[in-house]
Design a protein around this motif. Structure first.
Motif: not given
Length: 195
Positions: A118-123, A125-133, A135-138, A140-146
């Protein structure tokens, strides 16, 4: 009005323009629910009557399907409704605050995040709206995701068949689970058979 007093309805219909103007001057809008929602103004009034200032698009789509389809013909439902001055909400769309809380709950002490579906899908969706990946969105929010590594199924088959490694050893070498190593091996052997 038709059910309660047919005479009042007939009187209203005969003087409709004048009555609507007087009511409009007093801040009262009239929604004629007996006629189809063709005009933009009647669609806006319909939403105002049923939802007030905040339109739940999920509810509109499920419970007021005809109105939803008419509005959809005008363009993207969210954009059309927002252009009429309404606040648009969805039942299943996560807000920015909800995303941040969910990320904080899923993060470990090093601020690394393991994402639920669920969280993956929501993130995403937001990343695609903003045209970023994602990983970049996560980040930007202060976390790391591999993200999960892309596994070469031919490499798994080579490790298993040619180097005679166990699934545990393959999993450890590639950084995946034993079950995943086994599934990739099955996929590789099926691909080999189909060639």
């Amino acid at each position: 009005m038709k059910k309660e007093n047919i005479r009042h309805l007939q009187l209203f219909q005969s003087q409709r323009k004048l009555v609507e103007k007087e009511l409009w001057d007093q801040g009262i809008e009239v929604l004629d629910d007996l006629t189809p929602l063709y005009s933009e103004e009647s669609q806006r009034r319909y939403l105002k009557y049923h939802y007030g200032n905040e339109v739940n698009v999920t509810d509109l789509m499920l419970n007021h399907r005809a109105a939803y389809l008419v509005i959809q013909n005008r363009g993207a439902v969210r954009d059309v409704i927002a252009s009429w001055g309404f606040r648009v909400v969805y039942e299943h769309l996560m807000t920015d605050d909800m995303l941040k809380k969910e990320l904080a709950a899923k993060a470990d002490e090093n601020r690394k995040v393991k994402l639920s579906r669920k969280l993956y899908g929501a993130l995403l969706y937001r990343a695609n709206q903003r045209g970023i990946s994602l990983v970049d969105l996560v980040e930007e929010l202060g976390y790391s995701y591999k993200p999960r590594p892309v596994i070469d199924t031919a490499k798994v088959r080579e490790l298993r068949d040619e180097q005679k490694k166990s699934f545990s050893e393959i999993a450890e070498a590639l950084g995946i689970s034993r079950a995943s190593a086994h599934n990739h091996y099955k996929k590789a052997t099926q691909e080999l058979k189909s060639q």
